[in-house]
Enzyme design. Structure first.
Site, short mmCIF file in Angstrom:
data_model
loop_
_atom_site.label_atom_id
_atom_site.label_comp_id
_atom_site.label_asym_id
_atom_site.label_seq_id
_atom_site.Cartn_x
_atom_site.Cartn_y
_atom_site.Cartn_z
N THR A 1 -9.89 -4.11 11.35
CA THR A 1 -9.71 -5.07 12.45
C THR A 1 -9.99 -4.43 13.80
OG1 THR A 1 -8.24 -6.78 13.32
CG2 THR A 1 -7.21 -4.72 12.78
N ASN B 1 -10.74 -4.05 2.87
CA ASN B 1 -9.93 -5.10 2.24
C ASN B 1 -9.27 -4.61 0.95
OD1 ASN B 1 -11.90 -6.46 4.08
ND2 ASN B 1 -10.77 -8.25 3.42
N SER C 1 -6.91 -0.19 10.46
CA SER C 1 -7.56 -1.32 9.80
C SER C 1 -8.95 -1.53 10.37
CB SER C 1 -6.71 -2.57 10.07
OG SER C 1 -7.43 -3.73 9.74
N TYR D 1 -8.57 0.86 6.92
CA TYR D 1 -8.78 0.19 5.63
C TYR D 1 -9.67 -1.03 5.82
CZ TYR D 1 -3.95 2.09 4.96
OH TYR D 1 -2.80 2.84 4.93
N SER E 1 11.57 -6.04 5.59
CA SER E 1 11.19 -7.28 6.26
C SER E 1 10.09 -7.98 5.46
CB SER E 1 10.74 -7.02 7.69
OG SER E 1 9.66 -6.10 7.71
N ILE F 1 0.84 -1.21 0.00
CA ILE F 1 0.00 0.00 0.00
C ILE F 1 0.87 1.26 0.00
CG2 ILE F 1 -1.87 1.22 1.18
CD1 ILE F 1 -2.64 -1.57 2.40
N ARG G 1 -12.53 -20.48 9.00
CA ARG G 1 -11.23 -20.09 9.57
C ARG G 1 -11.51 -19.44 10.93
NH1 ARG G 1 -7.59 -16.02 6.01
NH2 ARG G 1 -9.30 -14.61 6.52
N LYS H 1 -3.06 -2.40 16.38
CA LYS H 1 -3.71 -1.28 15.66
C LYS H 1 -4.51 -0.43 16.63
CE LYS H 1 -2.24 -1.92 11.50
NZ LYS H 1 -1.24 -1.01 10.94
N TYR I 1 -2.49 -8.78 16.41
CA TYR I 1 -2.33 -7.77 15.36
C TYR I 1 -3.35 -6.66 15.55
CZ TYR I 1 -3.04 -5.55 10.80
OH TYR I 1 -3.22 -4.64 9.80
P1 NAD Z 1 3.36 -4.66 3.42
O1 NAD Z 1 3.94 -5.70 4.31
O2 NAD Z 1 3.33 -4.89 1.97
O3 NAD Z 1 4.05 -3.26 3.70
C1 NAD Z 1 4.58 -2.89 4.96
C2 NAD Z 1 6.00 -2.43 4.72
O4 NAD Z 1 6.56 -2.04 5.99
C3 NAD Z 1 6.90 -3.54 4.18
O5 NAD Z 1 7.65 -3.03 3.08
C4 NAD Z 1 7.81 -3.90 5.33
O6 NAD Z 1 9.10 -4.31 4.89
C5 NAD Z 1 7.86 -2.59 6.10
N1 NAD Z 1 8.12 -2.73 7.54
C6 NAD Z 1 7.53 -3.55 8.43
N2 NAD Z 1 8.07 -3.37 9.65
C7 NAD Z 1 9.01 -2.41 9.52
C8 NAD Z 1 9.91 -1.80 10.42
N3 NAD Z 1 9.98 -2.15 11.72
N4 NAD Z 1 10.74 -0.83 9.96
C9 NAD Z 1 10.70 -0.46 8.65
N5 NAD Z 1 9.90 -1.02 7.75
C10 NAD Z 1 9.04 -1.99 8.19
O7 NAD Z 1 1.86 -4.39 3.97
P2 NAD Z 1 0.70 -3.51 3.35
O8 NAD Z 1 -0.39 -4.42 2.94
O9 NAD Z 1 1.24 -2.53 2.40
O10 NAD Z 1 0.20 -2.76 4.66
C11 NAD Z 1 0.61 -1.45 4.99
C12 NAD Z 1 -0.08 -1.04 6.27
O11 NAD Z 1 -1.50 -1.13 6.11
C13 NAD Z 1 0.26 -1.90 7.48
O12 NAD Z 1 0.35 -1.04 8.61
C14 NAD Z 1 -0.92 -2.82 7.60
O13 NAD Z 1 -1.12 -3.24 8.93
C15 NAD Z 1 -2.05 -1.91 7.15
N6 NAD Z 1 -3.22 -2.62 6.63
C16 NAD Z 1 -3.08 -3.49 5.58
C17 NAD Z 1 -4.19 -4.17 5.11
C18 NAD Z 1 -4.07 -5.15 3.97
O14 NAD Z 1 -4.99 -5.94 3.77
N7 NAD Z 1 -3.01 -5.15 3.19
C19 NAD Z 1 -5.46 -3.95 5.70
C20 NAD Z 1 -5.57 -3.05 6.74
C21 NAD Z 1 -4.44 -2.39 7.20
N1 UDP Z 2 -10.91 -16.62 2.45
C1 UDP Z 2 -11.05 -17.87 1.91
N2 UDP Z 2 -9.93 -18.53 1.49
C2 UDP Z 2 -8.68 -18.00 1.57
C3 UDP Z 2 -8.55 -16.71 2.12
C4 UDP Z 2 -9.68 -16.05 2.56
O1 UDP Z 2 -12.15 -18.38 1.82
O2 UDP Z 2 -7.70 -18.65 1.19
C5 UDP Z 2 -12.11 -15.88 2.89
C6 UDP Z 2 -12.11 -15.48 4.34
O3 UDP Z 2 -12.68 -16.49 5.15
C7 UDP Z 2 -12.96 -14.20 4.32
C8 UDP Z 2 -12.64 -13.60 2.95
O4 UDP Z 2 -12.13 -14.67 2.16
O5 UDP Z 2 -14.34 -14.52 4.36
C9 UDP Z 2 -11.60 -12.50 2.99
O6 UDP Z 2 -10.46 -12.99 3.69
P1 UDP Z 2 -9.12 -12.16 3.76
O7 UDP Z 2 -8.15 -12.96 4.58
O8 UDP Z 2 -8.72 -11.76 2.39
O9 UDP Z 2 -9.55 -10.82 4.53
P2 UDP Z 2 -10.07 -10.63 6.06
O10 UDP Z 2 -10.67 -11.90 6.54
O11 UDP Z 2 -8.85 -10.24 6.81
O12 UDP Z 2 -11.09 -9.55 5.99
#
Ligand code: NAD
Ligand code: UDP
Length: 342
Positions: free
Chosen positions: A126, A178, A124, A176, A34, A12, A291, A152, A148
């Site tokens: 979450t 999904n 998130s 965010y 990482s 993101i 799950r 947050k 996790y």
């Molecule tokens: P991502 O893992 O692709 O990106 C996170 C980046 O942060 C990575 O490049 C990682 O190397 C870096 N990072 C982690 N810990 C670090 C540290 N201690 N120091 C420096 N860099 C570090 O994840 P993403 O999907 O891009 O998510 C970005 C943010 O959005 C996160 O905070 C995540 O919790 C939040 N978020 C993601 C989702 C999703 O579904 N992807 C949903 C809700 C919230």
């Molecule tokens: N899901 C699934 N199979 C997978 C991964 C996810 O059926 O391999 C389902 C999961 O149970 C949920 C939806 O897809 O109902 C979205 O899951 P995801 O992990 O992408 O997002 P989150 O549950 O964190 O919102």
């Protein structure tokens, strides 16, 4: 403006760096790789057509952060750097507390010391746990269902306390739903380490032949077809929201917490159908047990983001699937298929 993007090599943060650059801002990326790679940043540079200053840095490293802050005059920080795998957080909660919470405290302190007082923070859905009502509004009860989610929730509270203590500190907390999809160029996208936890990257890897079958987690939920319902959001819409939130912090000079979602719920099987249309191939799947910890239905009320930021999701499900598939089809091994520059 000059923006420090922490975690900017990730999924993101990378897409947001592109939109920031397109909107005329100067981006500096810091990441400890990482969960990402230099190859991802090279691709970002290809997309924006310019070099992006990059610092290999752990956000818990206060000395390193101070060094970066002293090199530039940042107008704002966007903080994406976190660990994000729910299952892993249950096994290694201390790693999550340390990386996410300690990291955020270090970032907030470095910002205070450098007198940078605008933060856009990745939260998130979450934080709502298993919501009692949908669509979920920002004033719904908050609750952590796993370590996790707890990080947050705690990080949101730390930021809130700082805003109270320092009347000049402004934060945009973005919850965010999904995020899925990829930049339309197919040059950047989501590249999870190991087997994907999330539905979209798993389907992509089945379609590209890296995995045999999708497991659908439960078909006995009280939903349209029994499978889980979520609010999928195109990552380019999400990226744009960050720049809109930055504008809000600057123009309205107020802090804000908003949901980012489309406001529509989509079931797993509806998602599979949409992806099959986009990819032009069948996704073989098995229905398996639920799950642990999954909710039946979660989708946002995105009205506040529209009212305050003027933001609204624009891409539909077909665009999300098309762009996710384009990225995966062009990069079957993700960024791993690229030779990394040293
Ligand atoms: P991502 O893992 O692709 O990106 C996170 C980046 O942060 C990575 O490049 C990682 O190397 C870096 N990072 C982690 N810990 C670090 C540290 N201690 N120091 C420096 N860099 C570090 O994840 P993403 O999907 O891009 O998510 C970005 C943010 O959005 C996160 O905070 C995540 O919790 C939040 N978020 C993601 C989702 C999703 O579904 N992807 C949903 C809700 C919230
Ligand atoms: N899901 C699934 N199979 C997978 C991964 C996810 O059926 O391999 C389902 C999961 O149970 C949920 C939806 O897809 O109902 C979205 O899951 P995801 O992990 O992408 O997002 P989150 O549950 O964190 O919102």
């Amino acid at each position: 403006m000059q923006i420090l993007v922490l975690g900017g090599a990730g999924y993101i943060g990378g897409h947001t760096s592109v939109v920031l650059t397109e909107r005329g801002h100067q981006v500096v990326i810091a990441d400890n790789f990482s969960n990402s790679s230099r190859a991802a940043v090279a691709r970002l540079e290809q997309v924006v057509g310019a070099p992006l200053p990059l610092h290999e840095l752990d956000v818990r490293d206060s000395v390193g952060l101070e060094r970066v802050f002293s090199q530039y005059r940042f107008d704002a920080v966007m903080h994406f750097a976190a660990l994000k795998a729910v299952g892993e957080s249950c096994k290694k909660p201390l790693d999550y507390f340390d990386n996410n919470i300690s990291g955020t405290i270090t970032v907030l302190r470095a910002m205070s010391e450098a007198n940078v007082r605008r933060l856009v923070f990745s939260s998130s859905a979450t934080v709502y746990g298993d919501p009692e009502q949908v669509p979920v509004r920002e004033d719904a009860p908050l609750q952590a269902s796993n370590p996790y989610g707890r990080t947050k929730l705690v990080m949101e509270q730390l930021i809130g306390d700082l805003c109270t203590a320092d009347p000049n500190f402004r934060a945009a907390v973005l919850r965010y739903f999904n995020p899925v999809g990829a930049h339309p160029s197919g040059l950047i996208g989501e590249d999870p380490n190991g087997p994907p936890n999330n539905l979209m990257p798993f389907m992509c890897q089945v379609a590209v032949g890296r995995r045999e079958r999708l497991q659908v987690f439960g078909d006995d939920y009280p939903t349209v077809d029994g499978t889980g319902v979520r609010d999928y959001l195109h990552v380019m819409d999400l990226a744009r929201a960050h720049v809109d939130a930055l504008d809000y912090l600057c123009n309205k000079d107020r802090s804000v917490t908003v949901n980012l979602g489309t406001g529509s719920g989509v079931s797993v099987l509806q998602m599979v159908k949409a992806f099959e249309r986009a990819a032009g191939k069948a996704i073989p799947y098995d229905i398996v047990a639920r799950r642990l910890g999954d909710s039946a239905t979660v989708f946002a009320d995105p009205g506040l983001a529209h009212a305050l930021l003027g933001w609204k999701a624009e891409h539909d499900l077909d665009a999300m699937c098309r762009d996710a598939w384009r990225w995966q089809a062009l990069n079957p091994q993700g960024y791993g298929s690229i030779i990394q520059p040293d």
